[in-house]
Design an enzyme around this catalytic site. Structure first.
Site, PDB file in Angstrom:
ATOM      1  N   ARG A   8     -33.212  18.616  66.482  1.00 19.77           N
ATOM      2  CA  ARG A   8     -32.068  18.229  67.552  1.00 19.77           C
ATOM      3  C   ARG A   8     -31.195  17.792  66.552  1.00 19.77           C
ATOM      4  NH1 ARG A   8     -31.233  13.161  69.380  1.00 19.77           N
ATOM      5  NH2 ARG A   8     -33.047  11.703  69.032  1.00 19.77           N
ATOM      6  N   ASP A 189     -26.357  16.938  61.404  1.00 20.98           N
ATOM      7  CA  ASP A 189     -26.631  17.626  60.476  1.00 20.98           C
ATOM      8  C   ASP A 189     -27.424  16.779  59.254  1.00 20.98           C
ATOM      9  OD1 ASP A 189     -25.403  20.261  61.382  1.00 20.98           O
ATOM     10  OD2 ASP A 189     -23.421  19.351  60.546  1.00 20.98           O
ATOM     11  N   ARG A 190     -28.080  15.912  60.068  1.00 18.45           N
ATOM     12  CA  ARG A 190     -28.924  14.825  59.078  1.00 18.45           C
ATOM     13  C   ARG A 190     -28.112  14.208  58.062  1.00 18.45           C
ATOM     14  NH1 ARG A 190     -31.610  16.632  62.638  1.00 18.45           N
ATOM     15  NH2 ARG A 190     -33.757  17.245  62.925  1.00 18.45           N
ATOM     16  N   LEU A 191     -26.721  14.066  58.493  1.00 17.74           N
ATOM     17  CA  LEU A 191     -25.984  13.200  57.515  1.00 17.74           C
ATOM     18  C   LEU A 191     -26.018  11.589  57.958  1.00 17.74           C
ATOM     19  CD1 LEU A 191     -23.190  15.795  56.760  1.00 17.74           C
ATOM     20  CD2 LEU A 191     -25.207  15.095  55.505  1.00 17.74           C
TER      21      LEU A 191
END
Length: 212
Positions: A8, A189-191
């Site tokens: 997610r 976005d996993r940043l």
């Protein structure tokens, strides 16, 4: 759905340089209060990791009972696995998993035993049944059946029905004196945003942003 396909977006917030404080505990207390205000389950729960004489890590969840610039305090049976391992190796790591807020805090430090006075002050602040439970349970020791523990608890409850319990000499607290604290805020976005504090030789704190 395969668990490898479960994912997610993390979009609840950000952590920037402007959010940082000169002392990491000040930021930790702010985040802890956010968790309390959000009414997430067990906001003071933290995973404590210790290492045994063979280098085998062990983890368990305890409750944070005090926090200050001096460190993070929890209490336990001094005969428990964690206490025995800390006696041999006081290096410890703890982790606050505030997943509902897409936040985590990781602490590395040295565990120090609290004084008898500090132990007594907290012990007598606990409900009577919690005091009795500390006496009834020899934490981490084998137990033949739950009924044996409940019988011990009931006998102690009768014995101390009309009098105070003394502070057990096998029970007490530890203060984790930190030298490194990392704050993690989930990002899209996993940043993710990650900032690490490290205590320097002067006792002040240096900060750096880490790659996600």
């Amino acid at each position: 759905m395969a668990i490898s396909d479960m994912r997610r977006q993390y979009s609840n917030g950000t952590l920037t340089d402007e959010d940082l404080t000169s002392h990491p505990v000040d930021l930790f207390e702010r985040w802890l209060q956010d968790a309390i205000d959000a009414q997430i389950p067990d906001p003071t729960a933290m995973t404590v990791a210790t290492v045994d004489e063979n280098g085998q890590p062990s983890q368990r969840i305890v409750l944070l009972k005090q926090v200050s610039h001096d460190g993070f305090v929890f209490f336990t049976n001094l005969g428990s696995r964690k206490a025995r391992e800390l006696a041999d190796n006081p290096r410890v790591s703890c982790h606050f998993p505030w997943f509902f807020m897409e936040r985590q805090v990781r602490v590395c430090g040295i565990a120090q035993r609290l004084s008898l006075k500090e132990n007594a002050e907290y012990f007598f602040s606990r409900p009577k049944d919690s005091q009795l439970a500390a006496y009834a349970s020899r934490q981490s020791q084998p137990l033949s059946a739950k009924a044996a523990l409940m019988t011990q608890f009931s006998q102690l409850k009768q014995k101390f029905a009309n009098k105070a319990l003394p502070v057990p000499d096998f029970w007490g607290g530890f203060r984790i004196v930190p030298h490194q604290i990392e704050f993690w805020q989930g990002g899209e976005d996993r940043l993710h945003d990650r900032f690490e504090y490290n205590r320097n030789d002067d006792g002040d704190w240096d900060t750096q942003r880490l790659m996600p």
